[in-house]
Scaffold this active site. Structure first.
Site, PDB file in Angstrom:
ATOM      1  N   HIS A  45      50.331  11.258 -44.490  1.00  0.00           N
ATOM      2  CA  HIS A  45      49.496  12.374 -44.940  1.00  0.00           C
ATOM      3  C   HIS A  45      48.171  12.345 -44.195  1.00  0.00           C
ATOM      4  O   HIS A  45      47.554  11.312 -44.056  1.00  0.00           O
ATOM      5  CB  HIS A  45      49.279  12.352 -46.451  1.00  0.00           C
ATOM      6  CG  HIS A  45      48.837  11.026 -47.001  1.00  0.00           C
ATOM      7  ND1 HIS A  45      49.703   9.963 -47.182  1.00  0.00           N
ATOM      8  CD2 HIS A  45      47.633  10.590 -47.408  1.00  0.00           C
ATOM      9  CE1 HIS A  45      49.043   8.941 -47.689  1.00  0.00           C
ATOM     10  NE2 HIS A  45      47.772   9.287 -47.830  1.00  0.00           N
ATOM     11  N   GLN A  46      47.801  13.514 -43.724  1.00  0.00           N
ATOM     12  CA  GLN A  46      46.528  13.660 -43.006  1.00  0.00           C
ATOM     13  C   GLN A  46      45.457  14.155 -43.968  1.00  0.00           C
ATOM     14  O   GLN A  46      45.615  15.190 -44.598  1.00  0.00           O
ATOM     15  CB  GLN A  46      46.710  14.654 -41.858  1.00  0.00           C
ATOM     16  CG  GLN A  46      45.433  15.327 -41.423  1.00  0.00           C
ATOM     17  CD  GLN A  46      45.111  15.043 -39.961  1.00  0.00           C
ATOM     18  OE1 GLN A  46      45.012  13.897 -39.518  1.00  0.00           O
ATOM     19  NE2 GLN A  46      44.980  16.085 -39.201  1.00  0.00           N
TER      20      GLN A  46
END
Ligand SMILES: [Zn+2]
Length: 189
Positions: free
Chosen positions: A147-148
């Site tokens: 996840h960014q």
């Protein structure tokens, strides 16, 4: 800046040796990692992974999904560092940035750009922190699903409250933030 919390720092007699570093213990993070919401199979298992489950629940009243793409989606962080803290996740349950296909990489990047435009338009953010924590050792709370982070920043957003009161001030409820951002997103920001 060194500010002692009320009551001072806890000391652990006889444990470890002094090394000159002050510690800020954050047991509230353990409630998130190991607490009641932790699925039976653990975060490593796709069946219990919140980032695998989130897109399936898009559209439900308490969903925090802001936008969905072909290979990736955008969701509000349930434990935000700042208001509007978004996460861009591939649908696939992969851990490492090098696991992403070219198509997934491009869409994560493109959704990140749109998210910045939407958040900036909605909130007047002055800047952003973008990044991925790769592996638990690097700080990833849910390391198994990439996840960014997109964290909007404002001048002065780090004030005394997190330092002294150990409290993050978040002026808007998550569901309200989600509705605001999703509406802006659909308007084609
Ligand atoms: Zn997953």
């Amino acid at each position: 800046m060194a500010v002692d919390p009320p009551g001072g720092y806890a000391e652990q007699d006889g444990l470890g040796a002094a090394d000159g570093f002050a510690r800020l213990w954050t047991p509230h993070r353990m409630a998130y990692i190991k607490g009641d919401e932790r699925p039976a199979g653990g975060y490593d298992q796709p069946a219990g992974c919140p980032f695998c489950l989130a897109p399936q629940r898009a559209g439900e009243p308490d969903s925090l999904v802001v936008a969905t793409g072909k290979h990736a989606f955008v969701v509000l962080n349930r434990y935000p560092y700042n208001p509007g803290h978004l996460l861009v996740c591939p649908y696939r349950h992969v851990a490492d940035y090098t696991d992403l296909s070219v198509e997934e990489t491009l869409e994560v990047a493109s959704l990140t750009q749109t998210a910045m435009r939407v958040v900036r338009a909605a909130s007047g953010a002055h800047g952003f922190n973008l990044g991925m924590n790769q592996g638990g050792v690097a700080g990833a709370g849910i390391a198994a699903h990439l996840h960014q982070h997109i964290v909007p920043r404002w001048g002065g957003d780090t004030n005394f409250m997190p330092v002294v009161g150990r409290t993050k001030v978040l002026p808007q409820l998550l569901t309200d933030t989600r509705a605001l951002l999703a509406e802006r997103w659909q308007d084609g920001e």
